[in-house]
Write a protein that holds these residues in place. Sequence first.
Motif, PDB file in Angstrom:
ATOM      1  N   ALA A 147       0.841  -1.198   0.000  1.00 56.54           N
ATOM      2  CA  ALA A 147       0.000   0.000   0.000  1.00 56.54           C
ATOM      3  C   ALA A 147       0.873   1.244   0.000  1.00 56.54           C
ATOM      4  CB  ALA A 147      -0.923   0.002   1.212  1.00 56.54           C
ATOM      5  N   GLY A 148       1.864   1.262   0.869  1.00 56.02           N
ATOM      6  CA  GLY A 148       2.750   2.418   0.977  1.00 56.02           C
ATOM      7  C   GLY A 148       3.518   2.669  -0.309  1.00 56.02           C
ATOM      8  N   LEU A 149       4.021   1.608  -0.918  1.00 57.33           N
ATOM      9  CA  LEU A 149       4.783   1.780  -2.160  1.00 57.33           C
ATOM     10  C   LEU A 149       3.906   2.383  -3.249  1.00 57.33           C
ATOM     11  CD1 LEU A 149       6.819  -1.541  -2.145  1.00 57.33           C
ATOM     12  CD2 LEU A 149       7.794   0.755  -2.115  1.00 57.33           C
ATOM     13  N   ASN A 150       2.675   1.869  -3.346  1.00 60.91           N
ATOM     14  CA  ASN A 150       1.767   2.426  -4.349  1.00 60.91           C
ATOM     15  C   ASN A 150       1.424   3.874  -4.064  1.00 60.91           C
ATOM     16  OD1 ASN A 150       0.660   0.729  -6.653  1.00 60.91           O
ATOM     17  ND2 ASN A 150       0.717  -0.731  -4.977  1.00 60.91           N
ATOM     18  N   ALA A 151       1.230   4.184  -2.792  1.00 62.11           N
ATOM     19  CA  ALA A 151       0.931   5.567  -2.430  1.00 62.11           C
ATOM     20  C   ALA A 151       2.092   6.470  -2.847  1.00 62.11           C
ATOM     21  CB  ALA A 151       0.698   5.677  -0.922  1.00 62.11           C
ATOM     22  N   ALA A 152       3.305   6.025  -2.532  1.00 62.03           N
ATOM     23  CA  ALA A 152       4.480   6.828  -2.856  1.00 62.03           C
ATOM     24  C   ALA A 152       4.604   7.018  -4.363  1.00 62.03           C
ATOM     25  CB  ALA A 152       5.733   6.159  -2.291  1.00 62.03           C
ATOM     26  N   LEU A 153       4.431   5.945  -5.111  1.00 59.56           N
ATOM     27  CA  LEU A 153       4.598   6.032  -6.565  1.00 59.56           C
ATOM     28  C   LEU A 153       3.544   6.937  -7.193  1.00 59.56           C
ATOM     29  CD1 LEU A 153       5.522   2.315  -7.238  1.00 59.56           C
ATOM     30  CD2 LEU A 153       6.988   4.290  -7.671  1.00 59.56           C
ATOM     31  N   ILE A 245       0.050  13.126   5.238  1.00 66.44           N
ATOM     32  CA  ILE A 245       0.647  11.856   5.653  1.00 66.44           C
ATOM     33  C   ILE A 245      -0.249  10.700   5.249  1.00 66.44           C
ATOM     34  CG2 ILE A 245       1.442  10.494   7.633  1.00 66.44           C
ATOM     35  CD1 ILE A 245       1.863  13.143   9.125  1.00 66.44           C
ATOM     36  N   VAL A 246       0.370   9.656   4.703  1.00 65.64           N
ATOM     37  CA  VAL A 246      -0.361   8.417   4.421  1.00 65.64           C
ATOM     38  C   VAL A 246       0.153   7.360   5.388  1.00 65.64           C
ATOM     39  CG1 VAL A 246      -0.773   6.556   2.765  1.00 65.64           C
ATOM     40  CG2 VAL A 246      -0.761   8.930   1.987  1.00 65.64           C
ATOM     41  N   LEU A 247      -0.773   6.813   6.173  1.00 65.09           N
ATOM     42  CA  LEU A 247      -0.420   5.791   7.155  1.00 65.09           C
ATOM     43  C   LEU A 247      -0.695   4.435   6.533  1.00 65.09           C
ATOM     44  CD1 LEU A 247       0.302   5.181  10.169  1.00 65.09           C
ATOM     45  CD2 LEU A 247      -2.147   5.199  10.611  1.00 65.09           C
ATOM     46  N   ALA A 248       0.387   3.694   6.256  1.00 65.18           N
ATOM     47  CA  ALA A 248       0.215   2.392   5.573  1.00 65.18           C
ATOM     48  C   ALA A 248       1.056   1.354   6.282  1.00 65.18           C
ATOM     49  CB  ALA A 248       0.607   2.518   4.110  1.00 65.18           C
ATOM     50  N   SER A 454      -5.317   6.765   6.138  1.00 67.19           N
ATOM     51  CA  SER A 454      -4.886   5.374   6.328  1.00 67.19           C
ATOM     52  C   SER A 454      -5.196   4.585   5.063  1.00 67.19           C
ATOM     53  CB  SER A 454      -5.593   4.751   7.530  1.00 67.19           C
ATOM     54  OG  SER A 454      -6.979   4.790   7.370  1.00 67.19           O
ATOM     55  N   ALA A 455      -4.326   3.636   4.784  1.00 63.74           N
ATOM     56  CA  ALA A 455      -4.491   2.829   3.566  1.00 63.74           C
ATOM     57  C   ALA A 455      -3.971   1.423   3.816  1.00 63.74           C
ATOM     58  CB  ALA A 455      -3.721   3.459   2.414  1.00 63.74           C
ATOM     59  N   GLY A 456      -4.582   0.471   3.147  1.00 63.23           N
ATOM     60  CA  GLY A 456      -4.122  -0.913   3.274  1.00 63.23           C
ATOM     61  C   GLY A 456      -4.657  -1.573   4.527  1.00 63.23           C
ATOM     62  N   CYS A 457      -3.966  -2.594   4.976  1.00 68.13           N
ATOM     63  CA  CYS A 457      -4.496  -3.425   6.063  1.00 68.13           C
ATOM     64  C   CYS A 457      -4.566  -2.729   7.407  1.00 68.13           C
ATOM     65  CB  CYS A 457      -3.685  -4.706   6.187  1.00 68.13           C
ATOM     66  SG  CYS A 457      -3.913  -5.763   4.759  1.00 68.13           S
ATOM     67  N   VAL A 458      -3.950  -1.560   7.540  1.00 68.86           N
ATOM     68  CA  VAL A 458      -4.095  -0.835   8.798  1.00 68.86           C
ATOM     69  C   VAL A 458      -5.474  -0.175   8.829  1.00 68.86           C
ATOM     70  CG1 VAL A 458      -3.192   1.415   8.069  1.00 68.86           C
ATOM     71  CG2 VAL A 458      -2.842   0.648  10.411  1.00 68.86           C
ATOM     72  N   GLU A 466      -6.384  -5.092  -3.374  1.00 70.61           N
ATOM     73  CA  GLU A 466      -7.101  -4.001  -2.734  1.00 70.61           C
ATOM     74  C   GLU A 466      -6.142  -3.058  -2.029  1.00 70.61           C
ATOM     75  OE1 GLU A 466     -10.486  -5.576  -0.447  1.00 70.61           O
ATOM     76  OE2 GLU A 466     -11.005  -3.482  -0.066  1.00 70.61           O
ATOM     77  N   SER A 467      -5.108  -3.618  -1.393  1.00 65.75           N
ATOM     78  CA  SER A 467      -4.130  -2.776  -0.697  1.00 65.75           C
ATOM     79  C   SER A 467      -3.430  -1.853  -1.677  1.00 65.75           C
ATOM     80  CB  SER A 467      -3.072  -3.630  -0.017  1.00 65.75           C
ATOM     81  OG  SER A 467      -3.602  -4.329   1.069  1.00 65.75           O
ATOM     82  N   ALA A 468      -3.091  -2.392  -2.834  1.00 65.77           N
ATOM     83  CA  ALA A 468      -2.392  -1.574  -3.831  1.00 65.77           C
ATOM     84  C   ALA A 468      -3.268  -0.395  -4.243  1.00 65.77           C
ATOM     85  CB  ALA A 468      -2.039  -2.427  -5.042  1.00 65.77           C
ATOM     86  N   GLN A 469      -4.519  -0.697  -4.502  1.00 60.47           N
ATOM     87  CA  GLN A 469      -5.464   0.350  -4.895  1.00 60.47           C
ATOM     88  C   GLN A 469      -5.654   1.362  -3.789  1.00 60.47           C
ATOM     89  OE1 GLN A 469      -9.347  -1.080  -5.775  1.00 60.47           O
ATOM     90  NE2 GLN A 469      -9.087  -0.838  -7.953  1.00 60.47           N
ATOM     91  N   ASP A 470      -5.727   0.815  -2.565  1.00 61.80           N
ATOM     92  CA  ASP A 470      -5.950   1.673  -1.406  1.00 61.80           C
ATOM     93  C   ASP A 470      -4.843   2.695  -1.263  1.00 61.80           C
ATOM     94  OD1 ASP A 470      -7.084   1.154   1.899  1.00 61.80           O
ATOM     95  OD2 ASP A 470      -8.306   1.139   0.073  1.00 61.80           O
TER      96      ASP A 470
END
Lengths: 717, 398
Positions: A147-153, A245-248, A454-458, A466-470
């Motif tokens: 999730a975090g990697l996708n958010a960053a990209l 901030i994105v919390l992943a 917040s994104a992903g399983c958190v 779904e996490s990637a999309q999130d």
Amino acid sequence: MSPMTKKLGIYVCSGCGIGECLAANRLTEIAKREFAAPVVQSSRAFCLEDAELIRNDVAKGVVDAVVIAACSPRVNTDVFAFPGAMVERVNIREQVAWCHPAGDPEAQAMAEDHLRMGIARAAMRKAPTPYTEANERRVLVVGGGIAGLNAALHAAAAGLEVVLVEREARLGGAVARLRSQYPTRPPYRAPERTSIGQLIDEAQATDRILVYTGSRVVRVAGQPGRFNVTIARNGSPVELIVGAIVLATGWKPADKARLEAYGYGRIANVVTSLELEEMAAKGSVRRPSDGGPVKTVALISVDSPADEKQIPYAGNVESLVALKQAIELRTDAPERQVYVAYRYMHAPGQNEYFFKAAQQDAGIFLTRAAGRAVSEDGNGRVLVELDSTLLGGRQRIAVDLVVVGTGMEPASPEVEGLNLAYLQGEGMPVNRFGYADSNFICFPYETRRTGIYSAGCVRKAMDLAESAQDGAAAALKAIQCIELSSAGAAVHPRVGDLAYPEILTRHCTQCWRCTEECPFGAIEVNAATRTPQVNPNRCRRCGTCMGGCPVQVISFADYSVNILSSMVHAAARPDGDGAEPRVLVLACENDAYPAIDMAGVNRATLPGSVRIVPVRCLGSVNRAAVAEAVIAGYDAVALMGCRSGEDYQCHFIHGSEVLKTRMDNIREVIDRMALGPERVQYLEVAISEADKIPGMLNDVLAKARALGASPLQHAAE
Amino acid sequence: MNQTVVIQPDLAFKRAILGLDAGDFTACYQCGTCSVMCPISPDDDPFPRKEMIWTQWGLKDRLMHDPAIWLCHQCQLCSTYCPREAKPANVMAALREYSVAFHAFPRFLGEWLNKPRYLPLLLGFPVVVLLIVLAIIGTLTELPKGEVIFHAFIPFIYVETIFVIAVAFALIAGVVGAARYWRGAPQASDGAEGAMASVPGAAWTVLRDILLHREFNKCIEKRVGDRPSYKTHVPLSHMAVFFGFGGLFITTMGLAIGIYVFDFFPPMSQSHPLKILANVSGVAVIIACLVFLFRRVIDKEKAGKTTYNDWLFVTVLLLVAATGFLAQITRTAELPHVAYPTYFVHLVLVFFLLAYSPYSKFAHVFYRPAAMLIARYREARNRAAAAESAAGGVRAAA
């Protein structure tokens, strides 16, 4: 500009059936006579060509405060936007003309009072001065998993700077420990390698993304647009400023103690699905007890709603992981027999093909079952007793290896999160399941800390796709936040609102109730003055602080106790002549007010002796405002808001709840005036309950009737 | 409630059923629509949903002693409504085919009847036996002269001897097979523990239901939903072949009695009642078989499971009746070079049909009545148990 020098322009529309029900000319009369407005116009359709009239008036500088008596403020917001002028909307369509018979004198009186209230507000409103100091175009992504990697990209692709912080020595998170994922490409029948390697490479190759591995976020202070972040990189601190901030931070395996009932811990050949995954990733699945070959495997799901030790909900991750592992166990060793005993089998979307592929494998045996007891037989095999199976009642199977589902819990945002330097606490507020709390229905990515997504399983237990999309979606929200915060505008739900709470500190009693009641922790205490200090970009402009202040020192430029008071007094005073009780309805703008609008759209008949005033949130209703209404002679004051409770609907988290606790205070004030505290009524309504509105309002009137007319109605005489 | 037994899937069995034109059963996800739609599925032991998952789990023992597979009358409503096209009707038919071979006594004949490569051997046996008879009589090398009389070609005594032995053998094997099936039944269906209470007249009710084709009629009367089942013709066509075959059997018995008791000498005249019965029965059998074959040819999908085993039985039955008529016609037309060989072929085919009946699809004459009897006993026992518990409840309340 001061209220006295406002150049008011009053525009009364008689289109959409308004003119058929009401006498629009009497409305324009009131505007001219009672308010001496310099410009008063009427039209059959201000939303069409006649919008030009208003534009011209504003352009000529003749008008700088536009009052439009027409449709609901919830519609035509784009048409009735006039840069350079303040716009006040008065609802005489949905809530008056559409829900009363034509020519009804009560409706006419209601429309006239609505107009008076609107003009009063327009006269008192001030143009806000936005706070534009916080405008850092950088996103902090906490957690370097999928999730975090996708958010960053995604944030980097949109042109922002990104800082990616990962606590482990390498990126990839939980996905990096997986051998494979379930299919993402046609024909969706076989597991695939994960894409995590590619994502890691991409993130590391992108210049705009600054990656800190082996690092933690140790402090977050500030507000959206300007968060002051401290990162500990291998112990040494790094200071940064970010805009959002994105919390992943992902998930961690649930407490294994709950698996004891299924033999985990006491029987060597019972492992979790994550442990199986790791064994398989290393290349060989063997019996933990003696390293022997695994010829039969049982994958059992252990959730059991009746058992409090178990996780009370199930999703599709468990089902799909079981299918994937079953298929792979068979592919690795075709003579293996694999049992899958599931409580639920969720295979949504294209995963249906994956389920079919598992079904078609002759060596996979699927049944619904509630796992019961796991024990060992004398020959080193594990016996599993399955209850409530599709095969008929209870069945027993003997296998070499039992695999129980690893539960997923969020990497607690409460504890392992961001170390917020907020007065309300360093953790993120969580809901009853331990996930970051938000208004789940409308704003799933938002947390109760503005600017932190917040994104992903958190956020919710979910699978890779779904996490990637999130992650990508949360990045977009973060960008939106930065854009709006830079302009000093609220992010959501009052998108674009530029006014924020101002505190008259010299009259503040330092009770700090506002700092406690704010759902978003927007108010801190100034260390020097010991008075509350608002962080404008954290604020969502709900006004809960304003509602709770015992001395009414908090106000917005366009929304305050004074303004509400003026509005209430601007309306014609109830004089006891009317047959029906006069009721002031304060309706929250997210639920109650739209529900009333919709009752009008459905042409329901509503009582005409009510006066409806939108409030941002019931949390913003101060007891003084209610007192003013009672003093003004209303027979009753109805506070209508959203449903509170565990599955709350409030866009500001707890408005109705806060008001309910405040009701004692409110009623006490009314009681002291010996006016009957029961005159203040509290009602909950959901936005979807437009059909209940007529009944609710009639109910309010009935209760008011039973109390008799307010003793203050003839006080002026 | 098999608490102590550890279940063990039999993968070879599962694969075998997949290979019997029932390859779609893996798609079943246990929704239960099939059991709901089945018009003859009993409430206390419904089918075919459980048979689907038992097959998915390769639970051979359970299925081989399950009454349900023989209670099914192949109306195909389940397959018509199955949302996954898992074809439960095909599974039931495949289980029947497997079951016949499984319970066969001796086992090897059960295997041979399902494999085309043994057909020459199976046909060859009666051919050889009859050729030996012809050789003994002397008609192997030279056909009888004069009027076509089959007795001159092969004397009755030989025919009767061969067929009585063949039928006796078939009956014994059939009963043994059915008994094996029967003995396993109590532990096969959950809830049926212990000895089954005997019910007077159960056998009689089963016989009556079979004659009246009650189950077949239930299949089309109690239809639910509006999708037509493909097999609405079955009650009529099965009645035709059933009573047709019965008629032919009576004719043959009647003829034997006539020959040995009343010194009657065939052929019968066309106006003789037995002859009329024979011809009408033969026509019924031929029409029914043509209907069965026609359906399988024009729409294989809807016809349901179609394997070698199915084709073989219908074809042999049709040819038995057809060769019978052909023999009769060519005899009447005085064509000895066609009539005698046709009669020979007819005898071979009748032998095939009767002697191998416990091993072919014909075996349903043994297994289906057995299953119906088991079902009656179970029903009666459940009624008794329910009455007892109700009475006990009343006593307790009083």
